[in-house]
Design a protein around this motif. Structure first.
Motif, PDB file in Angstrom:
ATOM      1  N   ASP A   1      13.714   1.371  16.752  1.00  0.00           N
ATOM      2  CA  ASP A   1      14.660   0.673  15.894  1.00  0.00           C
ATOM      3  C   ASP A   1      15.098   1.642  14.811  1.00  0.00           C
ATOM      4  O   ASP A   1      14.279   2.382  14.272  1.00  0.00           O
ATOM      5  CB  ASP A   1      13.986  -0.558  15.279  1.00  0.00           C
TER       6      ASP A   1
ATOM      7  N   GLN B   1      17.496   2.151  11.245  1.00  0.00           N
ATOM      8  CA  GLN B   1      18.323   1.559  10.197  1.00  0.00           C
ATOM      9  C   GLN B   1      18.920   2.688   9.384  1.00  0.00           C
ATOM     10  O   GLN B   1      18.278   3.704   9.154  1.00  0.00           O
ATOM     11  CB  GLN B   1      17.460   0.701   9.271  1.00  0.00           C
TER      12      GLN B   1
ATOM     13  N   TYR C   1      -3.498   3.317  16.758  1.00  0.00           N
ATOM     14  CA  TYR C   1      -4.378   2.155  16.799  1.00  0.00           C
ATOM     15  C   TYR C   1      -5.421   2.461  17.843  1.00  0.00           C
ATOM     16  O   TYR C   1      -5.122   2.526  19.021  1.00  0.00           O
ATOM     17  CB  TYR C   1      -3.607   0.912  17.220  1.00  0.00           C
TER      18      TYR C   1
ATOM     19  N   LEU D   1      18.301  -3.931   3.967  1.00  0.00           N
ATOM     20  CA  LEU D   1      18.466  -4.088   5.406  1.00  0.00           C
ATOM     21  C   LEU D   1      17.142  -4.513   6.020  1.00  0.00           C
ATOM     22  O   LEU D   1      16.081  -4.066   5.582  1.00  0.00           O
ATOM     23  CB  LEU D   1      18.864  -2.746   6.040  1.00  0.00           C
ATOM     24  N   PHE D   2      17.235  -5.346   7.036  1.00  0.00           N
ATOM     25  CA  PHE D   2      16.010  -5.814   7.687  1.00  0.00           C
ATOM     26  C   PHE D   2      16.264  -5.974   9.178  1.00  0.00           C
ATOM     27  O   PHE D   2      17.324  -6.459   9.584  1.00  0.00           O
ATOM     28  CB  PHE D   2      15.602  -7.164   7.083  1.00  0.00           C
ATOM     29  N   SER D   3      15.316  -5.536   9.975  1.00  0.00           N
ATOM     30  CA  SER D   3      15.449  -5.806  11.407  1.00  0.00           C
ATOM     31  C   SER D   3      14.063  -5.877  12.031  1.00  0.00           C
ATOM     32  O   SER D   3      13.094  -5.373  11.480  1.00  0.00           O
ATOM     33  CB  SER D   3      16.284  -4.725  12.100  1.00  0.00           C
TER      34      SER D   3
ATOM     35  N   SER E   1      11.819  -5.412  15.689  1.00  0.00           N
ATOM     36  CA  SER E   1      11.836  -4.784  16.998  1.00  0.00           C
ATOM     37  C   SER E   1      10.534  -5.149  17.695  1.00  0.00           C
ATOM     38  O   SER E   1       9.469  -4.984  17.127  1.00  0.00           O
ATOM     39  CB  SER E   1      11.951  -3.280  16.771  1.00  0.00           C
TER      40      SER E   1
ATOM     41  N   ARG F   1      15.514  -6.366  18.072  1.00  0.00           N
ATOM     42  CA  ARG F   1      16.534  -5.330  18.051  1.00  0.00           C
ATOM     43  C   ARG F   1      16.028  -4.043  18.722  1.00  0.00           C
ATOM     44  O   ARG F   1      16.570  -2.973  18.514  1.00  0.00           O
ATOM     45  CB  ARG F   1      16.900  -5.041  16.593  1.00  0.00           C
TER      46      ARG F   1
ATOM     47  N   LEU G   1      20.880  -6.749  12.798  1.00  0.00           N
ATOM     48  CA  LEU G   1      20.504  -6.011  11.604  1.00  0.00           C
ATOM     49  C   LEU G   1      20.960  -6.873  10.433  1.00  0.00           C
ATOM     50  O   LEU G   1      22.143  -7.143  10.268  1.00  0.00           O
ATOM     51  CB  LEU G   1      21.218  -4.658  11.581  1.00  0.00           C
TER      52      LEU G   1
ATOM     53  N   VAL H   1       4.509   2.603   5.060  1.00  0.00           N
ATOM     54  CA  VAL H   1       4.327   1.991   6.378  1.00  0.00           C
ATOM     55  C   VAL H   1       3.056   1.170   6.357  1.00  0.00           C
ATOM     56  O   VAL H   1       1.973   1.691   6.102  1.00  0.00           O
ATOM     57  CB  VAL H   1       4.230   3.071   7.474  1.00  0.00           C
TER      58      VAL H   1
ATOM     59  N   SER I   1       3.739  -2.940  12.822  1.00  0.00           N
ATOM     60  CA  SER I   1       3.919  -1.770  11.974  1.00  0.00           C
ATOM     61  C   SER I   1       5.187  -2.028  11.183  1.00  0.00           C
ATOM     62  O   SER I   1       6.247  -2.248  11.763  1.00  0.00           O
ATOM     63  CB  SER I   1       4.069  -0.523  12.842  1.00  0.00           C
TER      64      SER I   1
ATOM     65  N   THR J   1       7.822  -0.784   8.338  1.00  0.00           N
ATOM     66  CA  THR J   1       8.286   0.357   7.556  1.00  0.00           C
ATOM     67  C   THR J   1       9.167  -0.126   6.425  1.00  0.00           C
ATOM     68  O   THR J   1      10.138  -0.850   6.655  1.00  0.00           O
ATOM     69  CB  THR J   1       9.111   1.301   8.448  1.00  0.00           C
TER      70      THR J   1
ATOM     71  N   VAL K   1      11.437   1.199   3.010  1.00  0.00           N
ATOM     72  CA  VAL K   1      11.885   2.280   2.139  1.00  0.00           C
ATOM     73  C   VAL K   1      12.137   1.628   0.797  1.00  0.00           C
ATOM     74  O   VAL K   1      12.884   0.657   0.680  1.00  0.00           O
ATOM     75  CB  VAL K   1      13.157   2.958   2.655  1.00  0.00           C
TER      76      VAL K   1
ATOM     77  N   ASN L   1      14.972  -0.797   2.660  1.00  0.00           N
ATOM     78  CA  ASN L   1      14.937  -0.991   4.110  1.00  0.00           C
ATOM     79  C   ASN L   1      13.624  -1.639   4.492  1.00  0.00           C
ATOM     80  O   ASN L   1      12.577  -1.308   3.938  1.00  0.00           O
ATOM     81  CB  ASN L   1      15.021   0.352   4.858  1.00  0.00           C
ATOM     82  N   ASP L   2      13.700  -2.554   5.436  1.00  0.00           N
ATOM     83  CA  ASP L   2      12.493  -3.241   5.902  1.00  0.00           C
ATOM     84  C   ASP L   2      12.622  -3.327   7.418  1.00  0.00           C
ATOM     85  O   ASP L   2      13.530  -3.961   7.935  1.00  0.00           O
ATOM     86  CB  ASP L   2      12.443  -4.638   5.262  1.00  0.00           C
ATOM     87  N   GLN L   3      11.731  -2.664   8.109  1.00  0.00           N
ATOM     88  CA  GLN L   3      11.819  -2.666   9.559  1.00  0.00           C
ATOM     89  C   GLN L   3      10.470  -3.099  10.101  1.00  0.00           C
ATOM     90  O   GLN L   3       9.461  -2.504   9.781  1.00  0.00           O
ATOM     91  CB  GLN L   3      12.180  -1.253  10.046  1.00  0.00           C
TER      92      GLN L   3
ATOM     93  N   SER M   1       8.077  -3.718  13.365  1.00  0.00           N
ATOM     94  CA  SER M   1       7.885  -3.528  14.799  1.00  0.00           C
ATOM     95  C   SER M   1       6.649  -4.302  15.209  1.00  0.00           C
ATOM     96  O   SER M   1       5.596  -4.155  14.607  1.00  0.00           O
ATOM     97  CB  SER M   1       7.665  -2.049  15.131  1.00  0.00           C
ATOM     98  N   ILE M   2       6.807  -5.103  16.244  1.00  0.00           N
ATOM     99  CA  ILE M   2       5.685  -5.944  16.660  1.00  0.00           C
ATOM    100  C   ILE M   2       5.374  -5.707  18.126  1.00  0.00           C
ATOM    101  O   ILE M   2       6.267  -5.606  18.963  1.00  0.00           O
ATOM    102  CB  ILE M   2       6.040  -7.437  16.467  1.00  0.00           C
TER     103      ILE M   2
END
Lengths: 150, 579
Positions: free
Chosen positions: A93, A95, A146, B379-381, B383, B409, B424, B463, B478, B480, B482, B496-498, B500-501
């Motif tokens: 991903d 940004q 991990y 911004l945020f998304s 994934s 995303r 996004l 992170v 995780s 991330t 900024v 920024n906020d991202q 990931s799962i």
């Protein structure tokens, strides 16, 4: 600073769709997949070739330890205790950072070192375009493993 | 695939028929033919009422579209079949002897077959008959006859009439006529679009794939040095392999069109790359490959194959951007990248995020309070990668939770640029709305790591990684961020906020729970109670309810609970335990 020449020169070229992507949004979309693919391919084949992506002040946070600058980072990557490694990427991903014209790239996936079982990892890159040129470099990189297999 | 464009006048439809025992159990090699077997006509003179139970549901016509993949395609099944001729195609002509075959057919069908224009083409035995009963008989025998251990498969299609077996020269003559009118001298262009419909090529099989060798011969003879542009559109091409000779003959070709074909991947046009890598214009519109690949990846790969390309799919390609890892000259010192964070700011950021996580866990509604932590233009998304697995334990579901599916995303699955854009989320309001829409979360604090890295402009990348305990699933995440630090007052704003799962694997969670099992809990807050229940469950394998009861009886003292369990073990009913 002497100009170092590596036996294999990496040149990652990627191209934009319709229109010139001056917008950082578009750039983020475009470089994300290509960068990820190229980075991990290079890492898996010969990680010392990644040196060129880092600059003087680039930072690598690797499992809690910090390394600054191209030499240190290359050293750290080279000294990782495995001979062969394979990355498989599960999520990508990207940004844009609008005010700074940078790109935040978050990757997760699995990596398999030598004969270990695969482990999940997550890695975040901050990519910047160098002044005046078209190339992108890594400003920050954070890596977490991990240690649980799947 | 099902219908050769010339043969779409079939008048019947496939209907469930008890006689068709051979249909699902065809010779494995011919399984791909099951579609065209749907052509087989069940026209009026067949006895449909007889026979035992239909193997495909219902009787005549009732469930006719149930197992028939070709059903929807043959809407013109009532078009009359004027000529009355049937073309019979028998596969694997090299496996049996023709004379034996016809003798056997005559014997088993008791009809006079009277084949016309018999020939062997591309390993298929083809002949024409006019006797419909014979055709029915043949159709019934398909898959049943064996000659020398080879099961014969035969197909019948309605046809205009026996195709004259043309000599090569005759064919060449026809193709030449067709080509003459398709070659445009002013543009040096050869238009091979819809070749199979060309009126000059009636009476012979004229698919591009089949006459490619003739085409290449003619082109080599006449205009190999002239042609600059070829249009291969509308020819149902799956693979460019048949174009090899044509392309290698054309020495100065610069433009190729492959619109409206069936190219599925870029490896299918490898032949084009090998023989015509210097082209400047390429078009692949309306090919499946475009829907199966990420747009940016598609363009990037194509340009790697054709370095001189200046126009793709009708759109001009701009100059390249390079991601170069070649050594540049000495860098300007003024450009700052990362800065090393000192201890104090680092601690401050960690605290900031611990608070953040707390708010997050308190509840979906409480997350509105996180708003002020975000910048106006944040911004945020999200994934997600959710690997399905065979295990069916409750917290390890095979399916991505619904609140995540629509927001995913992940560039590996989200190909279209519009989709990526819509997923996004920009601006504080939108982002907070999305955060509140996420379900309940419980960050398992002892699994969490916070990494912080200083950047330019007083920004920091942080992170967070660990495991979230969400209702119905364990998620390895995780996140991330900024963050812009305001050095004056030490406050932070998230830019920024991202997130990931990934679905946590049972091994992971087991280890994690085990870790918390080893460390004694400090207080008995609600979170800890839940953790305790899990620990007891781990040790005793009892159901949640029983574990909770046990802990309550032991006043939420883990050790005491275990002792209680051991004492009472004999009298605990078996359904107190997990299956």
């Amino acid at each position: 600073m002497c100009i170092l020449k590596f036996s294999a020169m990496l040149c990652i070229a990627f191209f934009i769709g319709s229109g010139i992507a001056t917008d950082i949004h578009d750039k983020a979309l475009v470089i994300a997949s290509s960068f990820v693919k190229q980075y991990y391919q290079t890492f898996d084949e010969n990680r010392s070739h990644l040196a060129m992506l880092y600059r003087e002040n680039s930072q690598l946070h690797f499992e809690g330890t910090v390394h600054t600058g191209r030499e240190e980072i290359t050293q750290k990557l080279k000294s990782l205790p495995f001979n062969k490694v394979q990355h498989t990427v599960s999520t990508v991903d990207a940004q844009p950072m609008i005010t700074s014209q940078a790109v935040v790239l978050a990757v997760t996936g699995q990596l398999k070192a030598d004969d270990d079982l695969p482990h999940y990892f997550s890695e975040t890159f901050i990519l910047l375009q160098e002044n005046g040129s078209n190339s992108w470099v890594i400003s920050n990189q954070i890596f977490r493993l991990y240690l649980h297999n799947h | 695939m099902y219908a050769d464009k010339k043969q779409n006048q079939q008048s019947g439809s496939y209907r469930g028929n008890s006689n068709r025992k051979s249909w699902p159990r065809m010779n494995p090699k011919n399984q791909r033919r099951t579609g065209s077997s749907a052509f087989l006509d069940r026209d009026g003179d067949t006895d449909m009422s007889g026979g035992g139970p239909s193997s495909f549901g219902g009787g005549r016509g009732r469930h006719k579209n149930r197992y028939n993949p070709g059903y929807g395609r043959r809407m013109n099944r009532n078009k009359p079949h004027l000529s009355g001729w049937w073309k019979i195609v028998v596969h694997d002509a090299d496996k049996f002897d023709k004379d034996h075959f016809f003798k056997m057919l005559d014997n088993t069908t008791n009809e006079s077959i009277d084949p016309q224009s018999t020939r062997v083409e591309r390993n298929k035995l083809i002949f024409w008959i006019k006797n419909t009963r014979a055709k029915e008989a043949i159709y019934n025998q398909s898959g049943k006859l064996t000659l020398k251990d080879h099961t014969i498969t035969m197909f019948a299609v309605p046809s205009e009439g026996p195709e004259a077996q043309l000599t090569k020269d005759e064919k060449k003559g026809k193709v030449c006529n067709a080509l003459i009118k398709r070659y445009i001298d002013e543009e040096k262009k050869l238009n091979l679009s819809e070749l199979h419909k060309d009126p000059d090529l009636v009476g012979m099989s004229s698919k591009l794939i089949e006459i490619a060798p003739i085409l290449s011969e003619l082109i080599t003879e006449k205009c190999a040095d002239l042609i600059q542009e070829i249009d291969f559109s509308n020819n149902s091409l799956r693979h460019a392999g048949c174009l090899r000779e044509i392309l290698s003959a054309c020495k100065v070709i610069t433009k190729i069109k492959l619109d409206n074909n069936r190219i599925n991947s870029l490896t299918d046009i490898k032949t084009v790359e090998k023989n015509a890598s210097g082209i400047t214009h390429l078009s692949l519109l309306n090919n499946p490959v475009k829907n199966l690949m990420d747009d940016a990846q598609y363009i990037s790969d194509i340009r790697k194959l054709f370095p001189k390309l200046i126009e793709l799919d009708g759109v001009a390609l701009p100059e390249k951007i390079k991601f170069e890892t070649e050594e540049q000259s000495v860098l300007p010192q003024t450009q700052k990248f990362a800065i090393l964070l000192e201890a104090a700011p680092k601690k401050a950021i960690e605290n900031f995020f611990l608070q953040y996580v707390n708010f997050h866990d308190t509840g979906s509604a409480a997350r509105t309070q996180l708003g002020p932590a975000y910048d106006e233009t944040c911004l945020f998304s999200i994934s997600v990668a959710w690997r399905a697995n065979k295990d069916v334990k409750d917290k390890f579901p095979a399916v991505m939770p619904s609140e995540l599916t629509k927001k995913n995303r992940n560039f590996k699955h989200c190909y279209k640029a519009e989709q990526k854009e819509s997923r996004l989320f920009i601006g504080r309001e939108n982002v907070v709305k999305e955060l509140c829409a996420l379900g309940e979360t419980k960050h398992m604090m002892h699994t969490m790591n916070i990494d912080t890295s200083g950047m330019f402009n007083n920004h920091v990348t942080a992170v967070l990684s660990g495991i979230i305990d969400a209702p119905g699933s364990y998620r390895t995440f995780s996140r991330t961020f900024v963050v812009a630090a305001n050095p004056a007052n030490g406050s932070f704003l998230i830019l920024n906020d991202q997130m990931s799962i990934v679905r946590s694997s049972p091994d992971t969670v087991e280890k994690v729970l085990k870790q918390s099992f080893d460390s004694t809990p400090s207080s008995s807050g609600v979170n800890n109670q839940a953790a305790l229940v899990k620990q007891v469950q781990q040790a005793t394998k009892m159901t949640d309810k029983f574990c909770t009861d046990c802990l309550v009886a032991a006043n939420w003292d883990f050790q005491k609970a275990l002792e209680l369990f051991n004492d009472k073990k004999a009298s605990i009913p078996p359904d107190a335990f997990l299956k």
